[in-house]
Design a protein around this motif. Structure first.
Motif, PDB file in Angstrom:
ATOM      1  N   SER A  53      -6.354  16.214  23.036  1.00 35.06           N
ATOM      2  CA  SER A  53      -5.488  16.247  22.519  1.00 35.06           C
ATOM      3  C   SER A  53      -4.473  15.794  24.703  1.00 35.06           C
ATOM      4  O   SER A  53      -4.306  14.826  24.926  1.00 35.06           O
ATOM      5  N   ASP A  54      -5.123  16.903  24.936  1.00 36.07           N
ATOM      6  CA  ASP A  54      -4.984  16.640  26.799  1.00 36.07           C
ATOM      7  C   ASP A  54      -6.649  16.152  27.554  1.00 36.07           C
ATOM      8  O   ASP A  54      -7.972  17.133  27.484  1.00 36.07           O
ATOM      9  N   PHE A  55      -6.475  15.469  27.917  1.00 38.20           N
ATOM     10  CA  PHE A  55      -8.443  14.954  28.406  1.00 38.20           C
ATOM     11  C   PHE A  55      -7.073  14.123  29.625  1.00 38.20           C
ATOM     12  O   PHE A  55      -6.587  13.684  30.495  1.00 38.20           O
ATOM     13  N   GLU A  56      -8.424  13.790  30.354  1.00 35.21           N
ATOM     14  CA  GLU A  56      -8.425  12.498  31.225  1.00 35.21           C
ATOM     15  C   GLU A  56      -9.904  11.495  30.928  1.00 35.21           C
ATOM     16  O   GLU A  56     -10.636  11.928  30.294  1.00 35.21           O
ATOM     17  N   LEU A  57      -9.613  10.127  31.131  1.00 34.95           N
ATOM     18  CA  LEU A  57     -10.429   9.031  30.433  1.00 34.95           C
ATOM     19  C   LEU A  57     -10.611   8.267  31.273  1.00 34.95           C
ATOM     20  O   LEU A  57      -9.781   7.586  32.277  1.00 34.95           O
ATOM     21  N   LYS A  58     -11.940   8.033  31.813  1.00 33.95           N
ATOM     22  CA  LYS A  58     -12.426   6.236  32.556  1.00 33.95           C
ATOM     23  C   LYS A  58     -13.224   5.908  32.534  1.00 33.95           C
ATOM     24  O   LYS A  58     -13.498   5.779  31.516  1.00 33.95           O
TER      25      LYS A  58
ATOM     26  N   ILE B 163      -5.267  10.268  32.635  1.00 31.49           N
ATOM     27  CA  ILE B 163      -4.674  11.352  33.213  1.00 31.49           C
ATOM     28  C   ILE B 163      -3.660  11.496  31.640  1.00 31.49           C
ATOM     29  O   ILE B 163      -2.480  12.270  32.718  1.00 31.49           O
ATOM     30  N   ILE B 164      -3.825  12.626  30.558  1.00 34.08           N
ATOM     31  CA  ILE B 164      -3.072  12.415  29.390  1.00 34.08           C
ATOM     32  C   ILE B 164      -3.504  14.446  29.935  1.00 34.08           C
ATOM     33  O   ILE B 164      -3.335  15.219  28.973  1.00 34.08           O
ATOM     34  N   LYS B 165      -1.996  14.889  30.070  1.00 33.47           N
ATOM     35  CA  LYS B 165      -1.206  16.406  29.696  1.00 33.47           C
ATOM     36  C   LYS B 165       0.027  16.717  29.664  1.00 33.47           C
ATOM     37  O   LYS B 165       0.887  16.501  29.562  1.00 33.47           O
ATOM     38  N   GLY B 166      -0.343  17.516  28.413  1.00 32.18           N
ATOM     39  CA  GLY B 166       0.947  17.497  27.721  1.00 32.18           C
ATOM     40  C   GLY B 166       2.249  16.866  26.960  1.00 32.18           C
ATOM     41  O   GLY B 166       1.356  15.786  26.561  1.00 32.18           O
ATOM     42  N   ASN B 167       2.851  16.964  27.790  1.00 32.99           N
ATOM     43  CA  ASN B 167       3.828  15.747  28.216  1.00 32.99           C
ATOM     44  C   ASN B 167       4.130  14.804  29.025  1.00 32.99           C
ATOM     45  O   ASN B 167       4.641  13.896  29.305  1.00 32.99           O
ATOM     46  N   LYS B 168       2.695  14.594  30.399  1.00 30.06           N
ATOM     47  CA  LYS B 168       2.627  14.050  31.495  1.00 30.06           C
ATOM     48  C   LYS B 168       1.771  12.551  30.409  1.00 30.06           C
ATOM     49  O   LYS B 168       0.615  13.139  30.684  1.00 30.06           O
ATOM     50  N   LEU B 169       1.958  11.253  30.746  1.00 36.43           N
ATOM     51  CA  LEU B 169       1.542  10.719  31.251  1.00 36.43           C
ATOM     52  C   LEU B 169       0.813   9.582  31.102  1.00 36.43           C
ATOM     53  O   LEU B 169       2.003   8.842  31.778  1.00 36.43           O
ATOM     54  N   GLN B 170      -0.264  10.266  32.714  1.00 33.43           N
ATOM     55  CA  GLN B 170      -0.222   9.044  33.806  1.00 33.43           C
ATOM     56  C   GLN B 170      -1.341   7.257  33.562  1.00 33.43           C
ATOM     57  O   GLN B 170      -2.195   8.245  33.069  1.00 33.43           O
TER      58      GLN B 170
END
Length: 267
Positions: free
Chosen positions: A95-100, A213-220
């Protein structure tokens, strides 16, 4: 003579003490470096690809393999695709995560990193959902493209807010709200830089680092430490809060894409 001998003894003792202090400082410095390394190793990121096998990944073996420690997707003249195909991580639906990860793609290549996606029952190894786009000609790399759904949400260099179409209950309205391969209910609220200038930060046919960087409705979407696109997804009808993670090989000419050092941190 005795005075000279005593002085020499004293000097040797001093030198020995200096040597011991130096050794102590080196050991303390090494211990400090090791302590920093431990902190860096425990920052919450977990390797989800072991560099040796496809364990915990599911994809068509005609297109996916491990080679030289890399996850390789390749389309050959004898295996041309009718539909985009993915290799999907089987370890959960983040759901909410960081991926590298790091990627390298041939000039003719077209790929992407899908997340918060759903599997399509009618097409083997297919995903529908958000995608950090990647292509060998660097036309789309860094943008946010929603595979088989709302199409482009933010081009490279854009921070965009996404909203629902006016009549979400109208049959076929999802595709009706897509024009020129982009979702029409979106507003660019900030420039992150000129797309062509940002393109110069991405290396052609060489290794690049992607950081999502994917958190809530913010997708970077970051490439090589540079924010390439940002989506604020306020479309309560069509957005997704969790789903499958996978990487893609795309319909088109023969191509090759490689991924390595795939690390995930749940937030």
């Amino acid at each position: 003579m005795n005075l000279k001998r005593n002085y020499m003894r004293y000097a040797l003792v001093v030198l020995a003490l200096i040597g011991l202090q130096s050794c102590k400082e080196k050991k303390e410095s090494k211990a400090a470096e090791e302590s920093v390394a431990v902190v860096e190793d425990t920052d919450g990121f977990v390797e989800i690809f072991d560099g040796k096998t496809l364990d915990n990944w599911e994809g068509d073996p005609n297109y996916w393999r491990v080679e030289n420690g890399n996850l390789v997707g390749e389309v050959t003249p004898s295996t041309l695709l009718q539909n985009n195909t993915f290799i999907v991580w089987k370890g959960g639906q983040p759901s909410d995560f960081e991926l590298k990860l790091e990627f390298r793609i041939a000039e003719a290549g077209n790929s992407g990193i899908n997340y918060r996606s759903e599997k399509i029952d009618t097409i083997p190894y297919a995903l529908r959902g958000y995608q950090a786009d990647i292509d060998g000609k660097i036309r789309y790399t860094g943008q946010n493209y929603e595979e088989k759904k709302r199409a482009t949400l933010a081009y490279r260099g854009e921070k965009a807010i996404i909203t629902s179409q006016e009549n979400p209950d109208t049959p076929g309205s999802l595709r009706a709200n897509v024009a020129k391969n982009a979702w029409q209910s979106r507003e660019v609220i900030e420039s992150l830089g000129d797309s062509d200038e940002l393109k110069t930060k991405i290396k052609s046919e060489d290794w690049n680092e992607a950081h999502l960087i994917i958190k809530g409705n913010k997708l970077q979407h970051y490439i090589n430490g540079v924010l390439m696109s940002e989506v604020i997804d306020d479309d309560t009808v069509n957005r997704a809060s969790s789903g499958f993670l996978g990487v893609q090989v795309h319909v088109g000419p023969p191509m090759k894409v490689e991924y390595r050092n795939i690390q995930l941190k749940n937030l």
